[in-house]
Design a protein around this motif. Structure first.
Motif, PDB file in Angstrom:
ATOM      1  N   VAL A  19      14.652   6.389  -0.357  1.00  0.00           N
ATOM      2  CA  VAL A  19      13.828   5.599  -0.573  1.00  0.00           C
ATOM      3  C   VAL A  19      12.799   5.686  -1.724  1.00  0.00           C
ATOM      4  N   ASN A  20      12.980   4.366  -2.543  1.00  0.00           N
ATOM      5  CA  ASN A  20      11.525   5.101  -3.375  1.00  0.00           C
ATOM      6  C   ASN A  20      11.063   4.055  -2.508  1.00  0.00           C
ATOM      7  N   GLU A  21      10.684   2.439  -3.105  1.00  0.00           N
ATOM      8  CA  GLU A  21       9.791   1.479  -2.386  1.00  0.00           C
ATOM      9  C   GLU A  21      10.340   0.195  -1.565  1.00  0.00           C
ATOM     10  N   MET A  22       9.547  -0.813  -1.507  1.00  0.00           N
ATOM     11  CA  MET A  22      10.151  -2.252  -1.124  1.00  0.00           C
ATOM     12  C   MET A  22       9.117  -3.600  -1.629  1.00  0.00           C
TER      13      MET A  22
ATOM     14  N   TYR B 177      20.239   8.409 -11.303  1.00  0.00           N
ATOM     15  CA  TYR B 177      20.114   6.761 -11.445  1.00  0.00           C
ATOM     16  C   TYR B 177      19.871   6.408 -10.482  1.00  0.00           C
ATOM     17  N   GLU B 178      18.866   4.845 -10.846  1.00  0.00           N
ATOM     18  CA  GLU B 178      18.802   4.184  -9.413  1.00  0.00           C
ATOM     19  C   GLU B 178      18.937   2.970  -9.572  1.00  0.00           C
ATOM     20  N   ILE B 179      18.905   2.899  -7.771  1.00  0.00           N
ATOM     21  CA  ILE B 179      19.618   1.786  -7.185  1.00  0.00           C
ATOM     22  C   ILE B 179      18.683   1.084  -6.293  1.00  0.00           C
TER      23      ILE B 179
ATOM     24  N   LEU C 181       1.423  10.671 -10.033  1.00  0.00           N
ATOM     25  CA  LEU C 181       0.775  10.553  -9.892  1.00  0.00           C
ATOM     26  C   LEU C 181       0.373   8.896  -9.819  1.00  0.00           C
ATOM     27  N   LYS C 182       0.196   8.737  -8.376  1.00  0.00           N
ATOM     28  CA  LYS C 182       0.129   6.062  -8.412  1.00  0.00           C
ATOM     29  C   LYS C 182      -1.244   6.452  -7.365  1.00  0.00           C
ATOM     30  N   VAL C 183      -1.336   4.858  -8.080  1.00  0.00           N
ATOM     31  CA  VAL C 183      -2.523   4.676  -7.150  1.00  0.00           C
ATOM     32  C   VAL C 183      -2.333   3.911  -5.652  1.00  0.00           C
TER      33      VAL C 183
ATOM     34  N   HIS D  53       0.771  -1.223  -0.223  1.00  0.00           N
ATOM     35  CA  HIS D  53       0.262  -0.438  -0.272  1.00  0.00           C
ATOM     36  C   HIS D  53       0.439   0.852  -0.056  1.00  0.00           C
ATOM     37  N   ARG D  54       1.114   1.734  -1.254  1.00  0.00           N
ATOM     38  CA  ARG D  54       1.865   3.500  -1.587  1.00  0.00           C
ATOM     39  C   ARG D  54       2.127   4.174  -0.462  1.00  0.00           C
ATOM     40  N   ILE D  55       0.375   4.266   0.361  1.00  0.00           N
ATOM     41  CA  ILE D  55       0.521   5.409   1.721  1.00  0.00           C
ATOM     42  C   ILE D  55       0.396   4.984   2.525  1.00  0.00           C
TER      43      ILE D  55
ATOM     44  N   LEU E 281       0.008  11.846  -4.334  1.00  0.00           N
ATOM     45  CA  LEU E 281       1.275  12.803  -5.491  1.00  0.00           C
ATOM     46  C   LEU E 281       2.668  12.881  -5.490  1.00  0.00           C
ATOM     47  N   GLU E 282       3.026  12.184  -6.435  1.00  0.00           N
ATOM     48  CA  GLU E 282       4.854  12.075  -5.360  1.00  0.00           C
ATOM     49  C   GLU E 282       5.413  13.834  -6.317  1.00  0.00           C
ATOM     50  N   SER E 283       6.883  13.995  -6.307  1.00  0.00           N
ATOM     51  CA  SER E 283       7.377  14.884  -6.906  1.00  0.00           C
ATOM     52  C   SER E 283       7.571  14.132  -7.551  1.00  0.00           C
ATOM     53  N   ARG E 284       8.152  14.398  -8.933  1.00  0.00           N
ATOM     54  CA  ARG E 284       8.996  13.943 -10.166  1.00  0.00           C
ATOM     55  C   ARG E 284      10.050  14.415  -9.221  1.00  0.00           C
ATOM     56  N   LEU E 285      11.138  13.324  -9.457  1.00  0.00           N
ATOM     57  CA  LEU E 285      12.330  13.892  -9.442  1.00  0.00           C
ATOM     58  C   LEU E 285      13.386  14.182 -10.681  1.00  0.00           C
ATOM     59  N   SER E 286      14.149  14.519 -11.027  1.00  0.00           N
ATOM     60  CA  SER E 286      14.925  14.190 -12.076  1.00  0.00           C
ATOM     61  C   SER E 286      16.398  13.793 -11.618  1.00  0.00           C
TER      62      SER E 286
ATOM     63  N   TYR F 189       1.877  -1.857 -10.202  1.00  0.00           N
ATOM     64  CA  TYR F 189       3.790  -2.610 -10.762  1.00  0.00           C
ATOM     65  C   TYR F 189       3.989  -2.619 -11.784  1.00  0.00           C
ATOM     66  N   ASP F 190       5.356  -2.244 -12.086  1.00  0.00           N
ATOM     67  CA  ASP F 190       5.727  -1.943 -13.898  1.00  0.00           C
ATOM     68  C   ASP F 190       5.681  -0.810 -14.301  1.00  0.00           C
ATOM     69  N   GLY F 191       5.188   0.351 -12.889  1.00  0.00           N
ATOM     70  CA  GLY F 191       4.896   1.047 -13.391  1.00  0.00           C
ATOM     71  C   GLY F 191       3.560   1.522 -13.952  1.00  0.00           C
ATOM     72  N   LYS F 192       2.686   0.103 -14.237  1.00  0.00           N
ATOM     73  CA  LYS F 192       0.924   1.114 -13.931  1.00  0.00           C
ATOM     74  C   LYS F 192       0.360   1.568 -13.318  1.00  0.00           C
ATOM     75  N   GLY F 193      -0.557   1.789 -13.374  1.00  0.00           N
ATOM     76  CA  GLY F 193      -1.282   2.618 -12.066  1.00  0.00           C
ATOM     77  C   GLY F 193      -0.431   4.187 -12.008  1.00  0.00           C
ATOM     78  N   GLN F 194       0.099   4.414 -12.905  1.00  0.00           N
ATOM     79  CA  GLN F 194       1.001   6.043 -12.087  1.00  0.00           C
ATOM     80  C   GLN F 194       1.098   6.626 -13.735  1.00  0.00           C
ATOM     81  N   VAL F 195       0.954   7.711 -13.563  1.00  0.00           N
ATOM     82  CA  VAL F 195       0.279   9.396 -14.270  1.00  0.00           C
ATOM     83  C   VAL F 195       1.352  10.182 -14.080  1.00  0.00           C
TER      84      VAL F 195
END
Ligand code: ADP
Ligand code: MG
Length: 400
Positions: A261-264, A185-187, A142-144, A103-105, A177-182, A149-155
Protein backbone atom coordinates in the motif's frame (compact mmCIF):
# COMPACT_ATOMS: atom_id res chain seq x y z
CA UNK A 1 -31.37 10.04 3.75
CA UNK A 2 -30.64 13.47 2.40
CA UNK A 3 -32.74 13.83 -0.73
CA UNK A 4 -32.87 16.34 -3.59
CA UNK A 5 -33.21 19.29 -3.75
CA UNK A 6 -31.14 19.56 -0.55
CA UNK A 7 -27.95 21.58 -0.59
CA UNK A 8 -24.56 19.92 -0.15
CA UNK A 9 -21.32 21.62 0.87
CA UNK A 10 -17.93 21.08 -0.76
CA UNK A 11 -14.61 22.16 0.73
CA UNK A 12 -12.38 23.00 -2.21
CA UNK A 13 -13.09 24.12 -5.75
CA UNK A 14 -10.73 22.13 -7.98
CA UNK A 15 -11.59 19.61 -10.69
CA UNK A 16 -12.61 16.91 -8.22
CA UNK A 17 -15.12 19.31 -6.70
CA UNK A 18 -16.27 20.30 -10.18
CA UNK A 19 -17.12 16.69 -11.04
CA UNK A 20 -18.89 16.39 -7.68
CA UNK A 21 -20.99 19.45 -8.53
CA UNK A 22 -21.86 17.96 -11.92
CA UNK A 23 -22.89 14.63 -10.37
CA UNK A 24 -24.87 16.32 -7.60
CA UNK A 25 -26.64 18.58 -10.09
CA UNK A 26 -27.61 15.63 -12.27
CA UNK A 27 -29.14 14.01 -9.21
CA UNK A 28 -31.05 17.16 -8.31
CA UNK A 29 -28.98 18.53 -5.43
CA UNK A 30 -27.64 22.03 -5.00
CA UNK A 31 -24.01 22.62 -4.04
CA UNK A 32 -22.19 25.33 -2.11
CA UNK A 33 -18.44 25.42 -2.81
CA UNK A 34 -15.89 26.99 -0.48
CA UNK A 35 -12.68 28.03 -2.21
CA UNK A 36 -10.54 31.18 -1.97
CA UNK A 37 -9.99 31.29 -5.76
CA UNK A 38 -12.71 33.34 -7.45
CA UNK A 39 -12.16 31.42 -10.70
CA UNK A 40 -12.05 27.95 -9.17
CA UNK A 41 -13.30 25.19 -11.54
CA UNK A 42 -16.08 24.09 -9.18
CA UNK A 43 -16.95 27.55 -7.90
CA UNK A 44 -17.85 28.53 -11.46
CA UNK A 45 -20.51 25.78 -11.62
CA UNK A 46 -21.75 25.79 -8.04
CA UNK A 47 -25.12 27.17 -6.96
CA UNK A 48 -23.17 29.31 -4.56
CA UNK A 49 -19.46 29.98 -4.37
CA UNK A 50 -18.19 31.11 -0.98
CA UNK A 51 -14.98 32.83 -2.01
CA UNK A 52 -13.08 32.70 1.26
CA UNK A 53 -10.26 30.91 3.06
CA UNK A 54 -10.90 27.35 4.23
CA UNK A 55 -10.82 28.43 7.86
CA UNK A 56 -13.00 31.52 7.36
CA UNK A 57 -15.48 31.25 10.24
CA UNK A 58 -18.22 33.29 8.54
CA UNK A 59 -18.10 31.19 5.41
CA UNK A 60 -18.09 27.98 7.43
CA UNK A 61 -21.05 29.19 9.47
CA UNK A 62 -22.91 29.84 6.26
CA UNK A 63 -22.16 26.27 5.18
CA UNK A 64 -23.48 24.95 8.46
CA UNK A 65 -26.72 26.89 8.00
CA UNK A 66 -27.34 26.10 4.33
CA UNK A 67 -25.94 22.60 3.82
CA UNK A 68 -27.47 19.26 4.80
CA UNK A 69 -24.00 17.65 4.68
CA UNK A 70 -20.45 18.66 3.83
CA UNK A 71 -17.59 16.83 2.13
CA UNK A 72 -14.15 17.65 0.77
CA UNK A 73 -12.18 17.28 -2.44
CA UNK A 74 -8.72 17.55 -0.93
CA UNK A 75 -6.85 16.22 2.08
CA UNK A 76 -5.32 19.44 3.33
CA UNK A 77 -8.40 20.69 5.12
CA UNK A 78 -7.14 22.63 8.17
CA UNK A 79 -8.01 21.14 11.56
CA UNK A 80 -9.60 24.50 12.44
CA UNK A 81 -12.11 23.99 9.62
CA UNK A 82 -13.22 20.69 11.08
CA UNK A 83 -13.38 22.32 14.50
CA UNK A 84 -15.99 24.80 13.23
CA UNK A 85 -17.99 22.18 11.31
CA UNK A 86 -17.82 19.25 13.75
CA UNK A 87 -21.06 18.37 15.49
CA UNK A 88 -22.89 21.14 13.67
CA UNK A 89 -23.29 19.60 10.23
CA UNK A 90 -22.94 16.07 8.89
CA UNK A 91 -19.37 15.81 7.56
CA UNK A 92 -17.90 12.86 5.61
CA UNK A 93 -15.19 11.66 5.54
CA UNK A 94 -14.52 12.30 9.21
CA UNK A 95 -11.88 14.67 10.52
CA UNK A 96 -9.93 11.70 11.91
CA UNK A 97 -9.84 9.83 8.58
CA UNK A 98 -8.72 12.98 6.76
CA UNK A 99 -6.10 13.66 9.45
CA UNK A 100 -4.48 10.27 8.78
CA UNK A 101 -4.50 10.65 5.00
CA UNK A 102 -3.14 14.20 5.06
CA UNK A 103 -0.05 13.37 7.10
CA UNK A 104 2.47 10.91 5.66
CA UNK A 105 3.75 9.91 9.08
CA UNK A 106 0.29 9.23 10.49
CA UNK A 107 -0.58 7.44 7.28
CA UNK A 108 2.47 5.16 7.35
CA UNK A 109 2.03 4.51 11.08
CA UNK A 110 -1.63 3.61 10.40
CA UNK A 111 -0.52 1.10 7.75
CA UNK A 112 2.13 -0.33 10.07
CA UNK A 113 -0.19 -0.55 13.09
CA UNK A 114 -2.82 -2.45 11.11
CA UNK A 115 -0.32 -4.77 9.45
CA UNK A 116 -0.83 -3.52 5.92
CA UNK A 117 2.09 -4.33 3.63
CA UNK A 118 3.91 -0.99 3.21
CA UNK A 119 7.25 0.38 2.05
CA UNK A 120 9.94 0.41 4.79
CA UNK A 121 10.30 3.94 6.15
CA UNK A 122 11.81 6.10 8.86
CA UNK A 123 10.37 9.25 10.44
CA UNK A 124 12.71 12.24 10.30
CA UNK A 125 11.89 15.03 12.71
CA UNK A 126 15.45 16.09 13.49
CA UNK A 127 18.85 15.72 11.86
CA UNK A 128 19.73 12.98 14.32
CA UNK A 129 16.88 10.83 12.93
CA UNK A 130 18.50 10.50 9.51
CA UNK A 131 19.18 6.78 8.99
CA UNK A 132 22.75 5.67 8.39
CA UNK A 133 23.91 4.59 4.94
CA UNK A 134 23.71 0.93 5.95
CA UNK A 135 20.12 1.18 7.29
CA UNK A 136 18.66 -0.65 4.32
CA UNK A 137 16.54 2.39 3.37
CA UNK A 138 18.79 3.55 0.53
CA UNK A 139 18.29 4.33 -2.27
CA UNK A 140 15.30 6.16 -0.89
CA UNK A 141 12.80 8.94 -1.39
CA UNK A 142 12.52 11.75 1.14
CA UNK A 143 8.98 13.11 1.38
CA UNK A 144 7.70 16.02 3.44
CA UNK A 145 5.03 14.80 5.86
CA UNK A 146 2.46 17.40 4.87
CA UNK A 147 1.16 19.21 1.79
CA UNK A 148 2.95 17.06 -0.79
CA UNK A 149 1.01 16.07 -3.89
CA UNK A 150 1.73 15.11 -7.50
CA UNK A 151 5.31 14.31 -6.55
CA UNK A 152 5.90 17.74 -4.97
CA UNK A 153 7.89 17.79 -1.74
CA UNK A 154 9.79 14.63 -2.72
CA UNK A 155 13.45 14.10 -3.46
CA UNK A 156 15.32 10.95 -4.43
CA UNK A 157 18.26 10.32 -2.14
CA UNK A 158 21.12 7.83 -2.21
CA UNK A 159 22.94 8.58 1.05
CA UNK A 160 22.42 10.01 4.53
CA UNK A 161 24.31 13.09 3.38
CA UNK A 162 21.84 13.65 0.53
CA UNK A 163 18.97 13.34 3.01
CA UNK A 164 20.55 16.04 5.15
CA UNK A 165 20.91 18.34 2.15
CA UNK A 166 17.29 17.73 1.11
CA UNK A 167 16.03 18.06 4.70
CA UNK A 168 17.63 21.53 4.76
CA UNK A 169 15.97 22.54 1.50
CA UNK A 170 12.66 21.46 3.07
CA UNK A 171 13.41 23.89 5.95
CA UNK A 172 13.66 20.98 8.40
CA UNK A 173 9.97 20.16 8.07
CA UNK A 174 9.09 16.69 9.34
CA UNK A 175 9.70 14.11 6.65
CA UNK A 176 9.64 10.42 6.00
CA UNK A 177 12.39 8.53 4.27
CA UNK A 178 11.04 5.62 2.24
CA UNK A 179 13.13 3.02 0.58
CA UNK A 180 12.82 3.37 -3.18
CA UNK A 181 11.32 0.29 -4.73
CA UNK A 182 11.93 -0.87 -8.22
CA UNK A 183 8.36 -0.92 -9.45
CA UNK A 184 6.92 -3.65 -11.64
CA UNK A 185 3.86 -1.43 -11.97
CA UNK A 186 1.45 0.72 -9.96
CA UNK A 187 -2.23 0.10 -9.35
CA UNK A 188 -5.03 1.73 -7.39
CA UNK A 189 -8.45 0.81 -6.07
CA UNK A 190 -11.20 3.40 -5.79
CA UNK A 191 -14.15 2.48 -3.61
CA UNK A 192 -17.00 3.99 -1.71
CA UNK A 193 -18.15 3.08 1.78
CA UNK A 194 -21.54 4.12 3.10
CA UNK A 195 -22.76 5.11 6.54
CA UNK A 196 -23.61 1.55 7.55
CA UNK A 197 -20.37 0.01 6.27
CA UNK A 198 -21.35 -1.32 2.84
CA UNK A 199 -18.51 -1.08 0.36
CA UNK A 200 -18.67 -0.85 -3.42
CA UNK A 201 -15.32 -0.95 -5.20
CA UNK A 202 -14.50 -0.17 -8.81
CA UNK A 203 -12.26 -2.49 -10.82
CA UNK A 204 -8.54 -2.21 -10.07
CA UNK A 205 -6.75 0.44 -12.14
CA UNK A 206 -3.22 0.32 -13.57
CA UNK A 207 -1.32 3.62 -13.42
CA UNK A 208 1.76 5.17 -14.94
CA UNK A 209 3.21 8.30 -13.34
CA UNK A 210 5.55 10.76 -14.94
CA UNK A 211 7.55 13.17 -12.80
CA UNK A 212 5.39 12.08 -9.85
CA UNK A 213 2.16 13.05 -11.63
CA UNK A 214 -0.38 10.53 -12.86
CA UNK A 215 -0.04 10.25 -16.62
CA UNK A 216 -2.05 7.26 -17.86
CA UNK A 217 -4.57 4.91 -16.21
CA UNK A 218 -5.83 1.66 -17.66
CA UNK A 219 -8.96 -0.04 -16.36
CA UNK A 220 -9.23 -2.84 -15.65
CA UNK A 221 -5.58 -3.24 -14.60
CA UNK A 222 -3.59 -5.88 -16.45
CA UNK A 223 -2.42 -7.62 -13.29
CA UNK A 224 -2.65 -11.20 -12.08
CA UNK A 225 -5.83 -12.51 -10.48
CA UNK A 226 -3.96 -12.85 -7.17
CA UNK A 227 -2.65 -9.27 -7.13
CA UNK A 228 -6.08 -8.00 -8.12
CA UNK A 229 -7.85 -9.89 -5.33
CA UNK A 230 -5.26 -8.85 -2.80
CA UNK A 231 -5.51 -5.16 -3.79
CA UNK A 232 -9.30 -5.22 -3.64
CA UNK A 233 -9.22 -6.89 -0.24
CA UNK A 234 -6.60 -4.52 1.17
CA UNK A 235 -8.45 -1.44 -0.08
CA UNK A 236 -11.63 -2.60 1.65
CA UNK A 237 -9.75 -3.25 4.85
CA UNK A 238 -8.15 0.22 4.71
CA UNK A 239 -11.63 1.77 4.38
CA UNK A 240 -12.92 -0.28 7.31
CA UNK A 241 -9.98 0.47 9.58
CA UNK A 242 -10.37 4.19 8.81
CA UNK A 243 -14.10 3.99 9.55
CA UNK A 244 -14.32 5.73 6.21
CA UNK A 245 -17.51 7.16 4.68
CA UNK A 246 -17.33 8.47 1.12
CA UNK A 247 -15.17 7.80 -1.93
CA UNK A 248 -11.63 6.65 -1.15
CA UNK A 249 -8.59 6.06 -3.35
CA UNK A 250 -5.93 3.55 -2.32
CA UNK A 251 -2.64 3.54 -4.25
CA UNK A 252 -0.44 0.45 -4.46
CA UNK A 253 3.03 -0.45 -5.67
CA UNK A 254 3.88 -3.85 -7.09
CA UNK A 255 7.58 -4.55 -6.72
CA UNK A 256 9.15 -7.92 -7.49
CA UNK A 257 5.69 -9.43 -7.47
CA UNK A 258 4.86 -8.09 -4.00
CA UNK A 259 2.01 -5.68 -3.31
CA UNK A 260 2.53 -2.64 -1.05
CA UNK A 261 0.00 0.00 0.00
CA UNK A 262 1.52 3.36 -0.99
CA UNK A 263 -0.97 5.98 0.16
CA UNK A 264 -4.65 6.87 0.48
CA UNK A 265 -6.70 9.80 -0.78
CA UNK A 266 -9.73 10.72 1.35
CA UNK A 267 -11.65 11.75 -1.77
CA UNK A 268 -12.21 10.63 -5.35
CA UNK A 269 -8.94 9.81 -7.09
CA UNK A 270 -7.51 10.95 -10.42
CA UNK A 271 -7.13 7.32 -11.47
CA UNK A 272 -10.88 6.88 -10.94
CA UNK A 273 -11.82 9.38 -13.64
CA UNK A 274 -12.42 6.54 -16.10
CA UNK A 275 -15.55 5.70 -14.08
CA UNK A 276 -17.24 8.80 -15.54
CA UNK A 277 -17.31 7.25 -19.00
CA UNK A 278 -16.90 3.53 -18.39
CA UNK A 279 -18.94 2.57 -15.31
CA UNK A 280 -22.62 2.43 -14.44
CA UNK A 281 -22.01 4.77 -11.50
CA UNK A 282 -19.02 7.10 -11.35
CA UNK A 283 -16.83 7.86 -8.36
CA UNK A 284 -18.39 11.30 -7.88
CA UNK A 285 -21.96 10.03 -7.85
CA UNK A 286 -20.77 7.50 -5.24
CA UNK A 287 -19.38 10.40 -3.20
CA UNK A 288 -22.80 12.09 -3.33
CA UNK A 289 -24.57 8.83 -2.49
CA UNK A 290 -22.33 8.04 0.50
CA UNK A 291 -22.58 11.60 1.79
CA UNK A 292 -26.37 11.61 1.54
CA UNK A 293 -26.91 8.16 3.03
CA UNK A 294 -28.24 6.76 -0.25
CA UNK A 295 -27.51 3.16 -1.22
CA UNK A 296 -24.28 2.92 -3.23
CA UNK A 297 -24.58 2.62 -6.99
CA UNK A 298 -23.55 -0.23 -9.29
CA UNK A 299 -19.78 -0.02 -9.94
CA UNK A 300 -19.85 -2.34 -12.94
CA UNK A 301 -17.50 -1.31 -15.76
CA UNK A 302 -19.25 -1.57 -19.12
CA UNK A 303 -16.31 -0.59 -21.38
CA UNK A 304 -12.57 -0.95 -21.35
CA UNK A 305 -11.01 2.40 -20.62
CA UNK A 306 -7.73 4.27 -20.84
CA UNK A 307 -7.48 7.71 -19.27
CA UNK A 308 -4.79 10.24 -20.14
CA UNK A 309 -4.17 13.39 -18.11
CA UNK A 310 -3.80 16.68 -19.97
CA UNK A 311 -1.26 18.82 -18.18
CA UNK A 312 -0.51 22.46 -18.84
CA UNK A 313 2.49 21.36 -20.89
CA UNK A 314 0.12 20.56 -23.76
CA UNK A 315 -0.64 24.27 -24.07
CA UNK A 316 2.31 25.77 -25.90
CA UNK A 317 2.57 29.25 -24.51
CA UNK A 318 -0.89 30.73 -24.68
CA UNK A 319 -2.15 28.82 -27.67
CA UNK A 320 -4.99 26.40 -27.15
CA UNK A 321 -4.28 22.82 -28.28
CA UNK A 322 -6.10 21.71 -31.43
CA UNK A 323 -9.04 19.95 -29.79
CA UNK A 324 -10.35 18.82 -33.16
CA UNK A 325 -7.83 15.98 -33.20
CA UNK A 326 -9.42 14.60 -30.03
CA UNK A 327 -13.05 15.28 -30.95
CA UNK A 328 -12.49 13.43 -34.22
CA UNK A 329 -12.19 10.13 -32.29
CA UNK A 330 -15.70 8.87 -31.62
CA UNK A 331 -14.75 6.77 -28.59
CA UNK A 332 -12.75 9.53 -26.90
CA UNK A 333 -14.36 11.57 -24.14
CA UNK A 334 -12.68 14.90 -23.44
CA UNK A 335 -13.01 16.60 -20.05
CA UNK A 336 -11.58 20.09 -19.56
CA UNK A 337 -11.64 21.64 -16.11
CA UNK A 338 -12.12 25.29 -17.06
CA UNK A 339 -8.90 26.46 -15.41
CA UNK A 340 -7.95 29.94 -16.47
CA UNK A 341 -4.27 29.76 -15.81
CA UNK A 342 -2.11 27.27 -17.66
CA UNK A 343 1.10 26.08 -16.02
CA UNK A 344 3.40 23.19 -16.90
CA UNK A 345 2.51 20.21 -14.71
CA UNK A 346 -0.93 21.61 -13.82
CA UNK A 347 -3.83 19.23 -14.39
CA UNK A 348 -5.98 21.04 -16.97
CA UNK A 349 -8.15 18.17 -18.14
CA UNK A 350 -8.14 14.54 -19.16
CA UNK A 351 -9.58 12.28 -21.80
CA UNK A 352 -10.82 8.73 -21.58
CA UNK A 353 -10.96 6.38 -24.54
CA UNK A 354 -13.62 3.68 -24.17
CA UNK A 355 -14.31 0.59 -26.25
CA UNK A 356 -14.75 -3.15 -26.30
CA UNK A 357 -11.19 -4.17 -27.17
CA UNK A 358 -8.60 -3.35 -24.51
CA UNK A 359 -5.70 -3.34 -27.00
CA UNK A 360 -7.55 -1.08 -29.42
CA UNK A 361 -8.52 1.32 -26.65
CA UNK A 362 -4.90 1.61 -25.51
CA UNK A 363 -3.74 2.17 -29.07
CA UNK A 364 -6.31 4.92 -29.68
CA UNK A 365 -5.39 6.60 -26.40
CA UNK A 366 -1.70 6.52 -27.35
CA UNK A 367 -2.42 7.86 -30.83
CA UNK A 368 -4.40 10.70 -29.31
CA UNK A 369 -1.42 11.53 -27.08
CA UNK A 370 0.76 12.00 -30.12
CA UNK A 371 -1.93 13.92 -31.98
CA UNK A 372 -2.43 16.43 -29.18
CA UNK A 373 1.31 16.78 -28.69
CA UNK A 374 2.03 15.15 -25.35
CA UNK A 375 5.78 15.14 -25.27
CA UNK A 376 7.68 12.02 -24.35
CA UNK A 377 9.47 12.72 -21.06
CA UNK A 378 13.22 12.42 -20.85
CA UNK A 379 13.90 9.14 -19.12
CA UNK A 380 15.93 10.75 -16.32
CA UNK A 381 12.89 12.73 -15.20
CA UNK A 382 10.58 9.76 -15.20
CA UNK A 383 9.49 7.88 -12.15
CA UNK A 384 10.05 4.21 -12.32
CA UNK A 385 6.53 3.13 -13.11
CA UNK A 386 7.38 -0.18 -14.70
CA UNK A 387 5.75 -1.92 -17.60
CA UNK A 388 3.04 0.54 -18.55
CA UNK A 389 5.42 3.47 -18.76
CA UNK A 390 7.88 1.38 -20.74
CA UNK A 391 5.05 0.47 -23.08
CA UNK A 392 4.01 4.10 -23.52
CA UNK A 393 7.58 5.08 -24.27
CA UNK A 394 8.06 2.21 -26.69
CA UNK A 395 4.84 3.11 -28.44
CA UNK A 396 5.86 6.73 -28.84
CA UNK A 397 9.38 5.75 -29.92
CA UNK A 398 8.02 3.57 -32.70
CA UNK A 399 5.77 6.34 -33.97
CA UNK A 400 8.56 8.83 -34.59
P1 ADP B 1 1.91 11.93 -4.16
O1 ADP B 1 1.21 12.36 -2.92
O2 ADP B 1 2.65 13.02 -4.82
O3 ADP B 1 1.01 11.13 -5.08
P2 ADP B 1 3.35 9.42 -3.84
O4 ADP B 1 3.98 8.95 -2.58
O5 ADP B 1 2.18 8.66 -4.33
O6 ADP B 1 3.04 10.96 -3.64
O7 ADP B 1 4.47 9.45 -4.96
C1 ADP B 1 4.22 9.80 -6.31
C2 ADP B 1 4.86 8.77 -7.25
O8 ADP B 1 6.28 8.68 -7.02
C3 ADP B 1 4.36 7.34 -7.02
O9 ADP B 1 3.13 7.10 -7.66
C4 ADP B 1 5.52 6.55 -7.61
O10 ADP B 1 5.50 6.58 -9.02
C5 ADP B 1 6.72 7.33 -7.13
N1 ADP B 1 7.15 6.82 -5.80
C6 ADP B 1 6.79 7.33 -4.61
N2 ADP B 1 7.32 6.63 -3.59
C7 ADP B 1 8.04 5.63 -4.13
C8 ADP B 1 8.85 4.56 -3.60
N3 ADP B 1 9.00 4.39 -2.28
N4 ADP B 1 9.45 3.73 -4.47
C9 ADP B 1 9.30 3.90 -5.82
N5 ADP B 1 8.56 4.88 -6.38
C10 ADP B 1 7.94 5.75 -5.56
MG1 MG C 1 0.29 9.24 -4.90
Amino acid sequence: MILPPSTLGMLGGGQLARFFVIAAHEMGYKVVVLDPDKMSPAGLLADKHLCAAFDDVNALNEMVHTCAAVTTEFENVPASTFAVLNNRVSMHPSASAVAICQHRIMEKNFLRDHNFPHVPYAVISYEKDIPANDSGLYPGILKVARFGYDGKGQVRVATAYEVLTAFKTFDFQQCILESRLSLDYEISVVLARDLVGNIAAFPTIENAHCNGILDVSIAPARCSVEINEQAQKLARRVAEKLGYVGTLGVEFFVSEGILYVNEMSPRPHNSGHFTIDACVTNQFEQQVRALCGLPLGDTRQHSNAVMVNLLGDVWRGDSEPDWRVLFSQSGLKLHLYGKHETRPGRKMGHYTVVGNEAEEVLKSAMNARLAIGIVKPKSSEVNNSGVLLAQINAYEESSY
